[in-house]
Design a protein around this motif. Structure first.
Motif, short mmCIF file in Angstrom:
data_model
loop_
_atom_site.label_atom_id
_atom_site.label_comp_id
_atom_site.label_asym_id
_atom_site.label_seq_id
_atom_site.Cartn_x
_atom_site.Cartn_y
_atom_site.Cartn_z
N ARG A 9 -24.33 -3.35 31.55
CA ARG A 9 -23.38 -4.24 32.19
C ARG A 9 -23.35 -5.55 31.40
O ARG A 9 -24.37 -6.19 31.20
CB ARG A 9 -23.78 -4.52 33.63
N HIS A 13 -18.72 -7.61 33.55
CA HIS A 13 -19.01 -6.68 34.65
C HIS A 13 -19.60 -7.45 35.83
O HIS A 13 -19.18 -7.28 36.98
CB HIS A 13 -20.03 -5.61 34.22
N LYS A 38 -17.32 -0.02 29.50
CA LYS A 38 -17.91 0.71 30.63
C LYS A 38 -19.42 0.51 30.63
O LYS A 38 -20.04 0.47 29.58
CB LYS A 38 -17.57 2.19 30.52
N ASN A 43 -18.40 2.51 34.87
CA ASN A 43 -17.61 1.49 35.54
C ASN A 43 -17.12 0.42 34.58
O ASN A 43 -17.90 -0.11 33.79
CB ASN A 43 -18.43 0.80 36.64
N THR A 44 -15.86 0.09 34.68
CA THR A 44 -15.30 -1.04 33.95
C THR A 44 -15.35 -2.26 34.87
O THR A 44 -15.55 -2.12 36.09
CB THR A 44 -13.84 -0.77 33.56
N ALA A 47 -13.05 -1.66 37.78
CA ALA A 47 -13.59 -0.76 38.81
C ALA A 47 -14.53 -1.50 39.74
O ALA A 47 -14.50 -1.31 40.96
CB ALA A 47 -14.31 0.42 38.15
N LEU A 48 -15.37 -2.36 39.18
CA LEU A 48 -16.33 -3.10 39.99
C LEU A 48 -15.62 -4.09 40.91
O LEU A 48 -15.97 -4.22 42.08
CB LEU A 48 -17.34 -3.80 39.09
N ASP A 51 -13.90 -2.09 43.69
CA ASP A 51 -14.87 -1.58 44.65
C ASP A 51 -15.32 -2.67 45.63
O ASP A 51 -15.55 -2.40 46.79
CB ASP A 51 -16.09 -1.01 43.90
N GLN A 70 -12.52 4.06 35.59
CA GLN A 70 -13.82 4.72 35.53
C GLN A 70 -13.68 6.01 34.75
O GLN A 70 -12.59 6.53 34.56
CB GLN A 70 -14.33 5.06 36.93
#
Length: 103
Positions: A9, A13, A38, A43-44, A47-48, A51, A70
């Motif tokens: 990360r 991230h 990623k 996870n990019t 994506a984080l 989420d 993702q």
């Protein structure tokens, strides 16, 4: 090992996960290629942020060109991308969100 942690990360991230808009803007400006990186889970930053429901970060990353979410199946990735696109589209009708900046 660079700036990443044991899960690969990068700072973007972490800023995206935590919803730190100012840091996200700074990192995207300084390291534009980092928006598609990623972590070890696939996870990019987008994506984080998605989420964690950080709508302003999702929008800022999309404005910066983030599209990869993702390393999922094509159908799962399309579903998550549609959710991110929906957040972006609904923000256009929300006066408090302009280009990913909360007011």
């Amino acid at each position: 090992r660079g700036l990443g942690d044991v899960y690969k990360r990068q700072p973007l991230h972490k800023a995206s996960f935590n919803g730190h808009m100012t840091v996200v803007h700074t990192l995207v400006a300084a390291f534009p290629d980092s928006i598609e990186l990623k972590d070890s889970f696939g996870n990019t930053p987008l994506a984080l942020a998605l989420d964690r429901h950080h709508t302003d970060v999702v929008i800022a990353l999309q404005v910066a060109g983030a599209t990869v979410i993702q390393g999922l199946s094509a159908a799962e990735e399309a579903e998550l991308q549609a959710e991110a696109d929906s957040m972006f589209a609904s923000s256009l009708d929300t006066p408090s969100l302009k280009l990913g900046r909360s007011q």
